[in-house]
Design a protein around this motif. Structure first.
Motif, mmCIF file in Angstrom:
data_model
loop_
_atom_site.group_PDB
_atom_site.id
_atom_site.type_symbol
_atom_site.label_atom_id
_atom_site.label_comp_id
_atom_site.label_asym_id
_atom_site.label_seq_id
_atom_site.Cartn_x
_atom_site.Cartn_y
_atom_site.Cartn_z
ATOM 1 N N GLN A 1 38.999 47.517 43.974
ATOM 2 C CA GLN A 1 39.703 47.161 42.742
ATOM 3 C C GLN A 1 40.894 46.245 43.029
ATOM 4 O O GLN A 1 41.904 46.291 42.348
ATOM 5 N N ASP A 2 40.762 45.424 44.075
ATOM 6 C CA ASP A 2 41.841 44.513 44.432
ATOM 7 C C ASP A 2 41.806 43.266 43.546
ATOM 8 O O ASP A 2 41.685 42.139 44.015
ATOM 9 N N PHE A 3 41.853 43.468 42.244
ATOM 10 C CA PHE A 3 41.874 42.366 41.277
ATOM 11 C C PHE A 3 42.483 42.889 39.981
ATOM 12 O O PHE A 3 42.682 44.100 39.794
ATOM 13 N N GLU A 4 42.767 41.991 39.071
ATOM 14 C CA GLU A 4 43.295 42.349 37.760
ATOM 15 C C GLU A 4 42.530 41.607 36.682
ATOM 16 O O GLU A 4 41.940 40.543 36.936
ATOM 17 N N THR A 5 42.506 42.190 35.504
ATOM 18 C CA THR A 5 41.834 41.573 34.362
ATOM 19 C C THR A 5 42.871 40.835 33.522
ATOM 20 O O THR A 5 43.835 41.439 33.042
ATOM 21 N N THR A 6 42.673 39.541 33.362
ATOM 22 C CA THR A 6 43.573 38.703 32.565
ATOM 23 C C THR A 6 42.745 37.935 31.551
ATOM 24 O O THR A 6 41.969 37.041 31.921
ATOM 25 N N ARG B 1 44.303 32.030 44.570
ATOM 26 C CA ARG B 1 43.619 33.098 43.846
ATOM 27 C C ARG B 1 42.201 32.676 43.504
ATOM 28 O O ARG B 1 41.862 31.489 43.515
ATOM 29 N N ASN C 1 43.561 38.266 43.967
ATOM 30 C CA ASN C 1 44.757 37.714 44.601
ATOM 31 C C ASN C 1 44.508 37.180 46.005
ATOM 32 O O ASN C 1 45.339 37.339 46.896
ATOM 33 N N TYR D 1 38.393 37.964 35.656
ATOM 34 C CA TYR D 1 38.855 38.746 36.779
ATOM 35 C C TYR D 1 39.678 37.808 37.665
ATOM 36 O O TYR D 1 39.199 36.714 38.022
#
Length: 324
Positions: free
Chosen positions: A286-291, A259, A298, A295
């Motif tokens: 938008q091939d990601f997530e906010t954690t 990642r 994957n 950012y």
């Protein structure tokens, strides 16, 4: 003639006045002030006289005979009865730099590791709170504590205050179902690499013993000791950023476990810049997530753009060193 007779008449009178008893010189003795130098010398002489006779007026105790070996026996007895110290002496691991660091349980339930022995394994059971104590005067910040590998862990920097709470620490918490992970912590003095395992018994208080010849960073876990973790290799920080300098500019970009992580400064995630993955091409922008403050993409990213939403659309180019 008359003038001579007058002179002869006056001379006897003057001669008689010179021989009169009331005009004879008289010696008069008058008291004078004492000499300061003489008075000081007399005072010094009196002090010297007192000090020279002081030893003669003191009682001298009779000499005490000490049997041979009595002093050595007393020291040995005191050492044997002394309470054990809470901090064990640092002894390097005899098995080499990649051997499993030995955990020593000390006074008060503190688990000690020798810092130079490498990355220790810290166990913390789900539901418990485990503290990793830093050295006195050692400080860090929340963005310098990076968790990699497994999920379910949280690391919070606890700032020292005063008294017994003056030392800083990192509080570890873990949720049920968590996996093994690695915590990389950078302080103002050194870098730690801590392997985390979510099982009992919990090490509720962890501390380190330091030596003058210690390295500035702990060694990476070897293959044999890291087989229980998902962190097979260290994170790759070989990214460069160029372009605009907005307040939300990321602090770091790195790859880990397949990642890519883009970590923003405190509050910077709220700017929510648009992420465009240039290489390799993603199926969606938008091939990601906010954690948290990051950012998380994957896949390993070679090149990407961050475009701000404010006026002027400030743009930051992110590129892996192979794409510079």
């Amino acid at each position: 003639m008359k003038r001579n007779h007058l002179l002869l008449a006056v001379l006897p009178i003057l001669t008689g006045c010179g021989a009169h008893a009331d005009t004879t010189p008289v010696d008069v003795t008058t008291p004078a002030l004492p000499s300061p130098e003489l008075a000081l010398q007399h005072s010094v002489d009196r002090v010297h006289s007192f000090m020279s006779s002081l030893n003669e007026r003191l009682d001298r105790p009779a000499p005490v005979a000490v049997p041979p070996g009595a002093v050595e026996a007393a020291l040995a007895k005191a050492a044997a009865s002394a309470a054990p110290v809470s901090r064990p002496a640092r002894t390097p691991s005899p098995q080499g730099p990649h051997a499993e660091p030995v955990a020593i349980r000390g006074k008060g339930g503190v688990v000690w590791f020798a810092y130079a022995d490498g990355s220790p394994l810290i166990t913390c059971n789900p539901g418990d709170l485990c503290l990793v104590r830093l050295q006195s005067g050692e400080t860090t910040s929340q963005d310098m504590a990076v968790l990699t590998g497994g999920t379910g862990w949280r690391a919070d920097v606890v700032r020292g205050t005063r008294g017994i709470h003056a030392g800083w620490a990192v509080a570890l918490s873990v949720t049920p179902g968590a996996q093994d992970a690695v915590l990389r912590l950078v302080t103002n003095r050194r870098s730690y690499i801590l392997r985390l395992a979510p099982h009992a018994p919990s090490m509720n208080s962890v501390a380190f013993a330091y030596g003058p010849g210690d390295p500035v960073s702990q060694s990476e876990p070897s293959t044999s000791t890291s087989s229980r973790t998902q962190d097979r290799s260290p994170p790759d920080f070989s990214y460069r950023m160029s372009g605009a300098e907005p307040s939300w500019k990321p602090m770091r970009v790195y790859r880990d476990g397949g990642r890519t992580y883009i970590q923003f400064p405190p509050g910077g995630i709220n700017a929510a810049p648009r992420l465009v993955i240039v290489s390799p091409q993603a199926s969606s922008t938008q091939d990601f997530e906010t954690t948290g403050d990051s950012y998380v993409i994957n896949q390993p990213v070679d090149e990407a753009l961050l475009i701000g939403k404010e006026a002027g659309s400030p743009t930051i180019r992110i590129a892996h060193e192979g794409k510079q």
